[in-house]
Design a protein around this motif. Sequence first.
Motif, PDB file in Angstrom:
ATOM      1  N   CYS A  38      55.547  15.307  26.423  1.00 29.00           N
ATOM      2  CA  CYS A  38      57.013  15.331  26.299  1.00 29.00           C
ATOM      3  C   CYS A  38      57.558  16.759  26.183  1.00 29.00           C
ATOM      4  CB  CYS A  38      57.458  14.492  25.103  1.00 29.00           C
ATOM      5  SG  CYS A  38      57.014  15.195  23.493  1.00 29.00           S
TER       6      CYS A  38
ATOM      7  N   CYS B 147      50.679  15.259  19.307  1.00 31.32           N
ATOM      8  CA  CYS B 147      52.026  14.694  19.279  1.00 31.32           C
ATOM      9  C   CYS B 147      51.896  13.200  18.988  1.00 31.32           C
ATOM     10  CB  CYS B 147      52.738  14.923  20.607  1.00 31.32           C
ATOM     11  SG  CYS B 147      54.377  14.164  20.667  1.00 31.32           S
TER      12      CYS B 147
ATOM     13  N   CYS C  22      53.795  10.648  21.404  1.00 32.22           N
ATOM     14  CA  CYS C  22      53.203  10.358  22.718  1.00 32.22           C
ATOM     15  C   CYS C  22      51.716  10.039  22.636  1.00 32.22           C
ATOM     16  CB  CYS C  22      53.343  11.558  23.653  1.00 32.22           C
ATOM     17  SG  CYS C  22      54.972  12.260  23.719  1.00 32.22           S
TER      18      CYS C  22
ATOM     19  N   CYS D 151      53.878  19.754  23.060  1.00 28.72           N
ATOM     20  CA  CYS D 151      53.220  18.531  23.528  1.00 28.72           C
ATOM     21  C   CYS D 151      53.056  18.585  25.038  1.00 28.72           C
ATOM     22  CB  CYS D 151      54.037  17.311  23.130  1.00 28.72           C
ATOM     23  SG  CYS D 151      53.474  15.800  23.935  1.00 28.72           S
TER      24      CYS D 151
HETATM   25 ZN    ZN Z   1      54.973  14.346  22.898  1.00 23.65          ZN
END
Ligand code: ZN
Length: 133
Positions: free
Chosen positions: A95, A70, A73, A92
């Motif tokens: 998140c 991801c 993040c 992810c």
């Molecule tokens: Zn993420």
Amino acid sequence: MTTPLLITGQERYADVRDRRLAAMLAEEDAAEELGLNPLERVSCRLHRRWLHHCVHSADHVIKVTGHRWCRDCSSTASVGVNELTGDVLVCCEKCHQIPRGAATQQIVRACRASLAAAQGFFADQTTVVALTS
Ligand SMILES: [Zn+2]
Ligand SMILES: [Zn+2]
């Protein structure tokens, strides 16, 4: 005469117990030499397994391409594989969103194909009937 390429490949995977997997590994190794994208493979050269069995390994995180990664993040993404329904979900770990981009779609596509190939979807019709009934 049989194809020398195929013999070499199958001997390389002589210790792989799942013969369908061994055949696929050899086939995709050969196809890769001819230009198959390694990320489209359904059998894993590194782990000698079906992709959906080893995609959980940290080796399958590729930050540069965004595979199991991801970018929002800077975190790894997990892959959930439901062997019964064939559902593949990339998520992810931070998140809990699905990482955007072609890499995620590629993982889902390859894992679905891997599931189908492992279950003999293309070769053995009785498996399909047993699963759907
Ligand atoms: Zn993420
Ligand atoms: Zn692998």
